[in-house]
Motif scaffolding. Structure first.
Motif, mmCIF file in Angstrom:
data_model
loop_
_atom_site.group_PDB
_atom_site.id
_atom_site.type_symbol
_atom_site.label_atom_id
_atom_site.label_comp_id
_atom_site.label_asym_id
_atom_site.label_seq_id
_atom_site.Cartn_x
_atom_site.Cartn_y
_atom_site.Cartn_z
ATOM 1 N N ASP A 179 0.828 -1.202 0.000
ATOM 2 C CA ASP A 179 0.000 0.000 0.000
ATOM 3 C C ASP A 179 0.868 1.261 0.000
ATOM 4 O OD1 ASP A 179 -2.248 -1.537 -0.017
ATOM 5 O OD2 ASP A 179 -2.649 -1.371 2.136
ATOM 6 N N LEU A 180 1.989 1.225 0.724
ATOM 7 C CA LEU A 180 2.868 2.399 0.730
ATOM 8 C C LEU A 180 3.483 2.634 -0.651
ATOM 9 C CD1 LEU A 180 4.665 2.012 4.182
ATOM 10 C CD2 LEU A 180 2.837 3.593 3.569
ATOM 11 N N LYS A 181 3.807 1.568 -1.358
ATOM 12 C CA LYS A 181 4.366 1.716 -2.700
ATOM 13 C C LYS A 181 3.319 2.244 -3.678
ATOM 14 C CE LYS A 181 7.840 -1.928 -2.166
ATOM 15 N NZ LYS A 181 8.294 -3.269 -2.651
ATOM 16 N N SER A 182 2.079 1.785 -3.518
ATOM 17 C CA SER A 182 1.014 2.248 -4.424
ATOM 18 C C SER A 182 0.542 3.659 -4.081
ATOM 19 C CB SER A 182 -0.171 1.282 -4.371
ATOM 20 O OG SER A 182 -0.764 1.292 -3.082
ATOM 21 N N GLY A 183 0.856 4.115 -2.876
ATOM 22 C CA GLY A 183 0.448 5.464 -2.467
ATOM 23 C C GLY A 183 -0.967 5.556 -1.954
ATOM 24 N N GLU A 184 -1.598 4.421 -1.668
ATOM 25 C CA GLU A 184 -2.970 4.414 -1.160
ATOM 26 C C GLU A 184 -3.079 3.439 0.017
ATOM 27 O OE1 GLU A 184 -5.611 3.431 -4.282
ATOM 28 O OE2 GLU A 184 -5.450 5.373 -5.293
ATOM 29 N N VAL A 185 -3.701 3.912 1.082
ATOM 30 C CA VAL A 185 -3.928 3.078 2.265
ATOM 31 C C VAL A 185 -5.427 3.064 2.549
ATOM 32 C CG1 VAL A 185 -3.489 2.768 4.719
ATOM 33 C CG2 VAL A 185 -1.665 3.594 3.220
ATOM 34 N N SER A 186 -5.982 1.875 2.590
ATOM 35 C CA SER A 186 -7.421 1.730 2.859
ATOM 36 C C SER A 186 -7.636 1.377 4.324
ATOM 37 C CB SER A 186 -8.028 0.645 1.957
ATOM 38 O OG SER A 186 -7.908 1.005 0.593
ATOM 39 N N LEU A 187 -8.465 2.162 4.992
ATOM 40 C CA LEU A 187 -8.805 1.936 6.396
ATOM 41 C C LEU A 187 -10.321 1.899 6.541
ATOM 42 C CD1 LEU A 187 -6.325 4.398 8.170
ATOM 43 C CD2 LEU A 187 -6.044 1.927 7.876
ATOM 44 N N SER A 188 -10.763 1.382 7.656
ATOM 45 C CA SER A 188 -12.201 1.346 7.954
ATOM 46 C C SER A 188 -12.400 1.630 9.442
ATOM 47 C CB SER A 188 -12.815 -0.006 7.581
ATOM 48 O OG SER A 188 -12.210 -1.052 8.322
ATOM 49 N N THR A 189 -13.567 2.169 9.754
ATOM 50 C CA THR A 189 -13.906 2.482 11.141
ATOM 51 C C THR A 189 -15.240 1.839 11.497
ATOM 52 O OG1 THR A 189 -15.042 4.532 10.523
ATOM 53 C CG2 THR A 189 -12.681 4.686 11.071
#
Length: 237
Positions: A179-189
């Motif tokens: 995710d760090l290499k792709s530049g996107e981090v998916s999170l949920s709450t």
């Protein structure tokens, strides 16, 4: 000089007078009895009319009261489900992530969310401490406890929820490197609120609000996008 009357004629005259008086007295008695009966019938009819009017007024009052209670039951006294909304989300520490290819345990990451609770009821919605959990790749990487709250009648209460990311947990997730290499981090709450609506201490209902949100953090633009939330609200006694 008039001739003397015979004893027989005198007796006849006396009997005729007695018969006349008896008939007259009997006729008067009959008239008085009819008047008494008419008066009693009139009184009974008047009492009956009064009773009918009284019963009609009572019935009308009961019907009006029932209509008022029915209207209040569908409007004021009806408990509506509170709602919750995620207004905005920020990830503090994105600037550090954009300048570093890897995360370190000493990095301070926090997720701040602006959450609002809308109360459509005619009474306050008081809720206990709310719990908000932060997930990354289905793993809990942070939790926050929101203090007690009170959303006033027909008002919206806004809350700021801040969740600190537990770096030791997020660093142990293999998906983080990609995710760090792709530049996107998916999170949920996931937020859960338990409260109660009390209308005039007569109608009391408990409400449970659940909200799950998914979002994507763009490390290049330092922005949050694709926020998608689902909500479940349940009422019980």
């Amino acid at each position: 000089m008039s001739p003397p009357q015979s004893p027989t004629s005198s007796m006849t005259s006396i009997n005729d007078q007695a018969r006349f008086l008896a008939q007259g007295s009997h006729q008067i008695y009959i008239d008085n009895d009819d008047n008494y009966i008419n008066m009693e019938l009139h009184k009974k009819k008047r009492r009956r009319r009064r009773c009918i009017k009284c019963c009609g007024c009572c019935t009308a009052a009961v019907l009006v009261l029932a209509v008022i209670m029915l209207v209040l039951g569908f409007t004021v006294f009806r408990v509506h489900s509170p709602s919750i909304r995620m207004n905005s989300v920020n990830l503090d520490g994105l600037s550090y992530l954009t300048s570093n290819s890897t995360l370190q345990p000493n990095v301070n990451l926090t997720v701040s969310a602006d959450v609002s609770v809308k109360n459509p009821n005619a009474a306050s919605f008081k809720f206990n401490k709310a719990t908000t959990s932060l997930f990354y790749d289905d793993v809990v990487v942070g939790e926050a406890l929101t203090p007690l709250g009170n959303a006033k009648a027909r008002r919206t209460l806004r809350m700021n929820v801040t969740v600190e990311v537990m770096m030791e947990k997020i660093l142990s997730i293999p998906q983080l490197g990609n995710d760090l290499k792709s530049g996107e981090v998916s999170l949920s709450t996931y937020t859960r609120i338990n409260g109660r609506v009390n209308i005039l201490k007569i109608i009391k209902k408990s409400a449970e609000i659940k909200m799950s949100c998914k979002m994507t953090f763009d490390l290049r633009s330092q922005d949050v996008r694709d926020i998608d939330c689902s909500r479940i609200v349940s009422l019980s006694r």
